[in-house]
Design an enzyme around this catalytic site. Structure first.
Site, PDB file in Angstrom:
ATOM      1  N   HIS A  70     -41.193 -10.119   4.203  1.00 63.08           N
ATOM      2  CA  HIS A  70     -40.920  -9.746   2.926  1.00 63.08           C
ATOM      3  C   HIS A  70     -41.625 -10.733   1.811  1.00 63.08           C
ATOM      4  CE1 HIS A  70     -37.938  -9.418  -0.596  1.00 63.08           C
ATOM      5  NE2 HIS A  70     -38.653  -8.199  -0.453  1.00 63.08           N
ATOM      6  N   HIS A 124     -44.232  -9.670  -7.764  1.00 67.85           N
ATOM      7  CA  HIS A 124     -42.835  -8.821  -7.619  1.00 67.85           C
ATOM      8  C   HIS A 124     -42.430  -8.524  -9.086  1.00 67.85           C
ATOM      9  CE1 HIS A 124     -38.587  -8.126  -7.446  1.00 67.85           C
ATOM     10  NE2 HIS A 124     -38.784  -7.446  -6.218  1.00 67.85           N
TER      11      HIS A 124
END
Length: 291
Positions: free
Chosen positions: A40, A82
């Protein structure tokens, strides 16, 4: 209404069947293989997220799949980060103190390239940069890795779907071998997933979230994966998703996030998930694959 009724019946039947099996046997019945481990934002427990260092760390751990996030700068470049805000993972407040609220879309790619995206994580990563998508793709290719690419906040960046596909094409990632084995594009936005499929039908896509089973017949026309939070799923839900055929003629797959401990990894593996997205890919790998 007919599709909803069928889906509801499927959920009930598959949920009951799954609960008759021990959790550890559910996936074994389907494939006999452990779920794929996906790093991730790279191996983000060990290196600053979404940096080249994070995917290099994943590679050193032997992890083949990595996940990343894509957003767009003021001058139209795609960068891997992100948040839609630069504050959390860079030193933007120090470098540009008068530019609040420090949104990615308000800075040029050259300005973002000046920022330190590693010191917040640890001094050994000082000087790490926010990579462009092109730079990131070249490192993934160099590492012989595979990519789960998330288009973030598409409502902020009209046309980002087509632009992302263009960068992927320019980097050689839309040929047959990459499309069949090494690339999935995902988003929380149903419209974005549908758009990617319409623009480039060969690309495998994933829909983030835990949609109602009744909605899956419509989504299965343009997606290949349903990728939910681990806290929202059960063996019955995973089995219900698998009952539908996705856009490329295979059962809809499930990759769940974000699982960082061995106990939860074994639990969701028992549910029958196809992939586990994790900040600690070595921990999850060891938990689901064993010695």
């Amino acid at each position: 209404m007919h599709a909803r009724a069928v889906a509801a019946t499927t959920t009930a039947l598959l949920g009951t069947a799954a609960l008759l099996l021990p959790a550890s046997d559910v996936r074994a019945v389907e494939t006999g293989e452990p779920p794929t481990v996906i790093a991730h934002r790279g191996a983000s427990a060990y290196a600053p997220e979404n940096t080249l260092a994070a995917i290099d760390k994943a590679a050193r751990l032997g992890i083949r799949w990595v996940e990343n996030d894509v957003q767009r700068t003021r001058d139209g470049r795609l960068v891997v980060i992100h948040d839609d805000n630069l504050r959390r993972t860079t030193d933007v407040e120090e470098v540009f103190p008068d530019r609040a609220p420090w949104k990615v879309k308000d800075f040029t790619a050259a300005e973002i390239a000046r920022l330190d995206a590693g010191s917040w994580f640890g001094p050994s990563y000082a000087g790490a940069r926010v990579p462009t998508l092109a730079q990131y793709m070249r490192r993934v290719e160099h590492n012989h890795q595979k990519l789960l690419l998330e288009i973030k906040n598409p409502e902020l960046y009209p046309g980002i779907e087509q632009q992302t596909l263009k960068v992927l094409a320019n980097e050689g990632w839309l040929d047959r071998s990459h499309l069949s084995q090494r690339l999935v594009v995902q988003s929380f936005s149903v419209d974005t997933v549908r758009t990617v499929h319409e623009l480039k039908p060969g690309v495998r896509t994933g829909l983030l979230g835990t949609p109602n089973v009744a909605d899956l017949p419509a989504y299965a026309r343009f997606t290949d994966q349903i990728n939910p939070s681990h806290s929202t799923i059960s063996a019955g839900y995973v089995a219900a998703v698998h009952a539908f055929t996705g856009a490329h003629g295979r059962p809809l797959a499930v990759s769940t996030w974000t699982v960082n401990d061995a106990r939860t990894a074994r639990k969701v593996a028992g549910y029958g998930v196809d992939g586990i997205i994790t900040n600690t890919p070595d921990v999850v790998r060891d938990a689901v694959q064993g010695p």
